[in-house]
Design an enzyme around this catalytic site. Structure first.
Site, PDB file in Angstrom:
ATOM      1  N   SER A 195      39.447  37.066  34.548  1.00 19.90           N
ATOM      2  CA  SER A 195      40.718  37.793  35.642  1.00 19.90           C
ATOM      3  C   SER A 195      40.500  37.016  37.501  1.00 19.90           C
ATOM      4  O   SER A 195      38.870  37.842  37.667  1.00 19.90           O
ATOM      5  CB  SER A 195      41.056  39.159  35.749  1.00 19.90           C
ATOM      6  OG  SER A 195      41.220  39.570  34.974  1.00 19.90           O
TER       7      SER A 195
ATOM      8  N   CYS B 163      45.173  47.011  34.644  1.00 17.76           N
ATOM      9  CA  CYS B 163      44.065  46.175  33.732  1.00 17.76           C
ATOM     10  C   CYS B 163      43.010  47.332  33.875  1.00 17.76           C
ATOM     11  O   CYS B 163      42.524  48.024  34.563  1.00 17.76           O
ATOM     12  CB  CYS B 163      43.793  45.296  35.019  1.00 17.76           C
ATOM     13  SG  CYS B 163      43.090  44.381  34.696  1.00 17.76           S
TER      14      CYS B 163
ATOM     15  N   ASP C 262      47.683  43.811  31.591  1.00 13.58           N
ATOM     16  CA  ASP C 262      46.295  42.271  32.160  1.00 13.58           C
ATOM     17  C   ASP C 262      44.942  43.069  30.466  1.00 13.58           C
ATOM     18  O   ASP C 262      43.873  43.600  32.221  1.00 13.58           O
ATOM     19  CB  ASP C 262      45.726  42.080  33.187  1.00 13.58           C
ATOM     20  CG  ASP C 262      44.850  40.413  32.732  1.00 13.58           C
ATOM     21  OD1 ASP C 262      44.186  40.657  31.898  1.00 13.58           O
ATOM     22  OD2 ASP C 262      44.852  40.032  33.921  1.00 13.58           O
TER      23      ASP C 262
ATOM     24  N   TRP D  75      42.432  44.176  27.997  1.00 15.94           N
ATOM     25  CA  TRP D  75      41.764  43.904  26.454  1.00 15.94           C
ATOM     26  C   TRP D  75      41.277  44.854  25.449  1.00 15.94           C
ATOM     27  O   TRP D  75      41.016  45.907  26.296  1.00 15.94           O
ATOM     28  CB  TRP D  75      40.036  43.557  27.106  1.00 15.94           C
ATOM     29  CG  TRP D  75      39.191  43.790  27.748  1.00 15.94           C
ATOM     30  CD1 TRP D  75      38.506  44.458  27.925  1.00 15.94           C
ATOM     31  CD2 TRP D  75      39.745  43.520  29.545  1.00 15.94           C
ATOM     32  NE1 TRP D  75      38.060  45.142  28.972  1.00 15.94           N
ATOM     33  CE2 TRP D  75      38.285  44.741  30.232  1.00 15.94           C
ATOM     34  CE3 TRP D  75      41.156  43.561  29.893  1.00 15.94           C
ATOM     35  CZ2 TRP D  75      38.714  45.057  31.392  1.00 15.94           C
ATOM     36  CZ3 TRP D  75      40.455  43.965  31.738  1.00 15.94           C
ATOM     37  CH2 TRP D  75      39.228  44.720  31.716  1.00 15.94           C
TER      38      TRP D  75
END
Length: 686
Positions: A451, A638, A683, A685
Site C-alpha cells: 500500500s 485495512c 484493502d 489480506w
C-alpha cells in the site's frame, strides 16, 4: 527532498506499536499485498502464437486440450502448467497452456466435442477478474455473447473443466470461476467433473487443487475414452550450453527482464512487464527491536511515465538473497556451473520460456525463480524419481503422497525446495534433476505489492512505502525464516545509510542489479492502480479502521486531506480507529494537523488485563459512527481479513441495527449495499 513532518512521525512511528499480521503462505508481512499481479516474464520470451483463433491454434499445433489461465500472481498459471504436464504424461493428451488475453472467444462454439478446454481462474480483490481475464469475463458473462456459429444451444459442443482460486475472507469468494461456470453452462457447455475451488484464505489452496484434480482426471478419462499410463517425465524445455559465450558477452541476460534493460537503456512505458529502476530518495527505520524492523522509504518516480493516486499499490521487483541462491545451486550440483551461459528453448510450439535467454544458472535463480517459495507436494512427487539414493526416494514419495506428513515436515518449518532436498538427501547433491524440471516446477519470481503510504496530491512524483521486515524464528530451523522483498529493502536501506552493523544476510543481495547498473540506491518498481480511494467529494466524512501496519494507506489519506486544507479546501470529518499494543501519547498530537476535522481513536490491545481492539472502539462510538454514515461517510478497513476485517463488518451491522432500530438482516443488507457502491472499501489480506 521531502522531509518527515510531525504527522509522519506521529502516524508512522505508531506502526511500532501496531499489531503485525502475518501474510498467508509464510511469504509476506501485513503491509505486503497479496501480489495478484503480472510476473517477471521476459519481454523477449516466446509469444503465444500468430493467430488469436483458438480452434486454428489447436489444429495447427495438434492439440486436443487447451488450458486457459486467468492469473495475477502466477499461481493460476502454475496450476495450468501442472495440469498440462500431468494430462500429457498420465493420459497422453496433447496439451497446451494459454493466456486468456492472447485469444478471442467468439469461436468457443467451434471447438470440436472430441477436445476439451480447461479454465483455471483466479479471483482478484472484491470479486474482480485478473488483468488478463477482463475481456474474457466481460464477453462470456455478457447478456448475449456473440459466437461464430448458429448452434443451439450456442456451446453445445464444448466440453470444459474449471478450477478457481479464491479467498474466503472476501465477500465474493471465487466469484470468477462461479460466474464463468454459470455462463458456460447457461450457454449449453458440458462441464466435466466438479468446478473446483481453492481457498487461499484458509491456507488450503494447494490441497484443494490436489483433491480436485484426481476425480476430475477420472471423469475426463471416462468422457474422452483416455487410458492412464505410467507417468514418465518428459521435458518441456531444452537446455543448451553456450560454450562460445561468456557472461560478459553483451547479448547474455544476467537478470534483465527484457532487451531494453539488457542494452542499458530501459524505455517506458513502465508497467507489470517492464519495471522502472527508481532511485530511493530516502530510507529510514521507524523502529528496530527484537529482530523486527519497520522501514519507511521514499521512491522517486519523476524520471518515468509512472503516476499514482492516493490509495494505489507499488510493486517492488525483488531479487533472491545470495545465500539462498547459493543453497539452491549447490543442492542441484550447479555451484561450479553457476556462471556458465546456457540457452533455453521450448521443445513444443505452445510453451513459453519464462525468462530471456541466453543467460546463466545464477541469473535464473537470482532474478527469475521463486526459489524461496513454499513447495508443492506434486512437485516433490515429481522429483522423487531423481533422488540420489533409495532412502531419499522413499522419503520424497511419502512426502508427496501423505499430506499430514508433508505438513509436519515441510510446511510447519517453511522449507523451500533447496532446504527440503538438503534435509531429505542428508547433504547429498540432487544432480540428477534436469534443469528443465526446475524451470517447470519452480514458479516465477513475483513482484511484491505494498500500500502506498504517501499522498499523490502532496507528492505526485514521490511514493512512500512503509513495510515491516519479515524475519521469524520457527521451530526446526537453525536460522530465521526471512521474507524475500522486505529483507531486500532492508539491505538497500542499510547500504544507503551506511549502517555500521548491516545484517549479514542482507549483504548477500545483489543490490546493484545486473551488471551493477543500478547506480546508487535503486529499486525496480511499477504501480498498480487500486479502487481503495477517498471520496471524490472531500467534504464527505471518512471513517478509517486499521490495526498495526494497516495504517499505511490511511497515512496517505490523512496527508491528502491535510494538503487539501492547506490549499484552502473544506474537508469532512476524518476519524482513524487505530489498533495499538500500548498507549503512545504522541498520537494524540495528530489532532493538531487537521484540528477538529481529524481524530485518532486508539485501541490498546496490550494495555491492562483486557485487550481492546478496533472493533471494540467502533462499538463505543456507535452513535457517532451511525451519524457520520447518515451523512454519507465513507468507511474503510485495512488489515487482517480473516479476523479483524470480518469482525469490523459484523460490528458495523450491529451498530446500524442498534442505532436505527432495524432488523439484523436489514442492517446486513445496508452494509452489502455500501460495499456495492464503494461507500465501504477494504484493502485487506489473509
Amino acid at each position: 527532498m521531502a522531509e518527515l513532518d510531525t504527522l509522519d512521525v506521529i502516524v508512522l512511528a505508531a506502526i511500532f506499536l501496531g499489531t503485525v499480521a502475518y501474510f498467508t503462505k509464510g511469504k509476506y508481512w501485513a503491509v505486503t499485498k497479496d501480489p495478484y499481479a503480472s510476473s517477471f516474464a521476459g519481454a523477449n520470451g516466446a509469444k503465444a502464437g500468430k493467430t488469436r483463433n483458438i480452434v486454428e491454434k489447436m489444429e495447427e499445433s495438434g492439440k486436443n486440450c487447451i488450458i486457459f489461465y486467468g492469473s495475477q500472481t502466477g499461481t493460476a498459471e502454475d496450476y495450468a502448467s501442472r495440469l498440462a504436464k500431468e494430462g500429457k504424461s498420465r493420459f497422453g493428451l496433447e496439451t497446451m497452456v494459454a493466456d486468456l488475453e492472447d485469444y478471442d472467444y467468439d469461436n468457443l462454439d467451434a471447438v470440436p466435442s472430441d477436445k476439451v478446454v480447461m479454465f483455471v481462474l483466479a479471483t482478484y480483490g472484491e470479486g474482480e477478474p485478473t488483468d488478463n481475464a477482463v475481456d474474457f469475463t466481460e464477453f462470456i458473462t455478457g447478456e448475449s455473447p456473440s459466437f461464430t456459429l448458429d448452434n443451439d444451444p450456442p456451446l453445445g459442443n464444448l466440453n470444459y473443466v474449471a478450477f478457481g482460486l479464491g479467498n474466503n475472507t472476501y465477500e465474493h469468494y471465487n466469484s470468477m470461476v462461479r460466474n464463468v461456470d454459470k455462463a458456460l453452462t447457461a450457454a449449453g457447455a458440458h462441464r466435466i467433473g466438479e468446478a473446483g475451488e481453492g481457498d487461499d484464505g484458509a491456507g488450503t489452496m494447494e490441497e484443494d487443487f490436489l483433491a480436485w484434480k484426481d476425480p476430475m482426471w477420472t471423469a475426463l478419462a471416462e468422457k474422452m475414452g483416455l487410458e492412464e499410463r505410467e507417468a514418465v517425465y518428459e521435458p518441456i524445455f531444452g537446455i543448451t550450453d553456450r560454450e562460445g559465450l561468456t557472461r560478459d558477452a553483451p547479448e547474455v541476460y544476467l537478470g534483465e527482464p527484457n532487451k531494453t534493460h539488457l542494452d542499458g537503456t530501459p524505455k517506458g512505458p513502465f508497467n507489470a512487464h517492464n519495471p522502472y529502476i527508481a532511485p530511493i530518495q530516502k530510507s529510514t527505520e521507524l523502529f528496530s527491536v527484537k529482530d523486527r524492523n519497520c522501514l519507511h522509504m521514499e521512491i522517486d518516480i519523476s524520471g518515468s511515465n509512472l503516476s499514482y493516486q492516493t490509495g494505489d499499490h507499488i510493486a517492488v521487483w525483488p531479487t533472491n538473497a545470495g545465500e539462498e541462491v547459493d543453497r539452491f545451486l549447490e543442492v542441484f550440483g550447479l555451484g561450479s556451473k553457476r556462471h556458465n551461459v546456457i540457452s533455453v528453448k521450448a521443445l513444443e510450439p505452445t510453451a513459453k520460456v519464462p525468462f530471456p535467454t541466453p543467460t546463466t544458472f545464477d541469473a535464473i535463480a537470482r532474478y527469475h525463480m521463486e526459489i524461496c517459495a513454499p513447495v508443492s507436494r506434486q512437485f516433490i512427487a515429481t522429483l522423487a524419481a531423481f533422488a540420489p539414493d533409495d532412502e531419499s526416494k522413499a522419503e520424497m514419495t511419502k512426502l508427496g503422497n501423505d499430506k499430514d506428513y508433508f505438513h509436519s515436515k515441510v510446511n510447519a518449518h517453511c522449507l523451500n525446495i533447496a532446504r527440503l532436498l538438503d534435509v531429505v538427501g542428508k547433504g547429498k547433491k540432487w544432480s540428477n534433476v534436469p534443469f528443465s524440471a526446475l524451470i517447470e516446477g519452480v514458479t516465477k519470481l513475483q513482484p511484491r505489492y505494498y500500500s502506498i503510504s504517501s499522498s499523490s496530491l502532496e507528492q505526485p512524483k514521490l511514493i512512500s512505502i512503509t513495510a515491516v521486515v519479515e524475519s521469524q524464528n520457527l521451530p526446526g530451523r537453525g536460522d530465521p525464516f526471512r521474507g524475500v522483498a522486505t529483507n531486500y529493502l532492508l539491505a538497500l536501506k542499510e547500504k544507503q545509510n551506511g549502517d555500521p552493523n548491516p545484517n549479514p544476510f542482507g549483504l548477500t543481495y545483489e543490490i546493484t542489479g545486473p551488471r551493477n547498473r543500478f547506480d546508487g540506491i535503486h529499486v525496480p518498481v511499477h504501480v498498480r492502480h487500486s479502487n481503495f480511494k477517498l471520496p471524490s467529494d472531500p467534504t464527505r466524512p471518512v471513517i478509517m479502521v486499521g490495526p498495526g501496519t494497516g495504517v499505511a494507506p490511511f497515512r496517505g489519506f490523512i496527508r491528502e486531506r491535510k494538503k487539501m486544507v492547506e490549499n484552502g479546501q473544506a474537508v469532512g470529518k476524518t476519524i482513524l480507529f487505530f489498533g495499538c499494543r500500548k498507549v503512545d501519547r504522541r498520537l494524540l498530537e495528530a489532532k493538531q494537523v487537521l484540528g477538529d476535522k481529524f481524530e485518532i481513536v486508539l485501541a490498546f490491545s496490550r494495555e491492562g488485563s483486557k485487550k481492546v481492539y478496533v472493533q471494540h472502539r467502533l462499538k463505543e462510538r456507535a452513535k457517532e459512527v451511525n451519524e457520520l454514515l447518515q451523512q454519507k461517510a465513507y468507511f474503510y478497513v485495512c488489515g487482517d481479513a480473516a479476523n479483524m476485517a470480518r469482525e469490523v463488518n459484523t460490528v458495523l451491522a450491529q451498530i446500524l441495527c442498534g442505532e436505527r432500530g432495524i432488523p439484523e438482516e436489514k442492517a446486513e443488507e445496508i452494509v452489502k449495499q455500501m460495499r456495492a457502491t464503494n461507500q465501504y472499501q477494504e484493502d485487506v489480506w489473509s
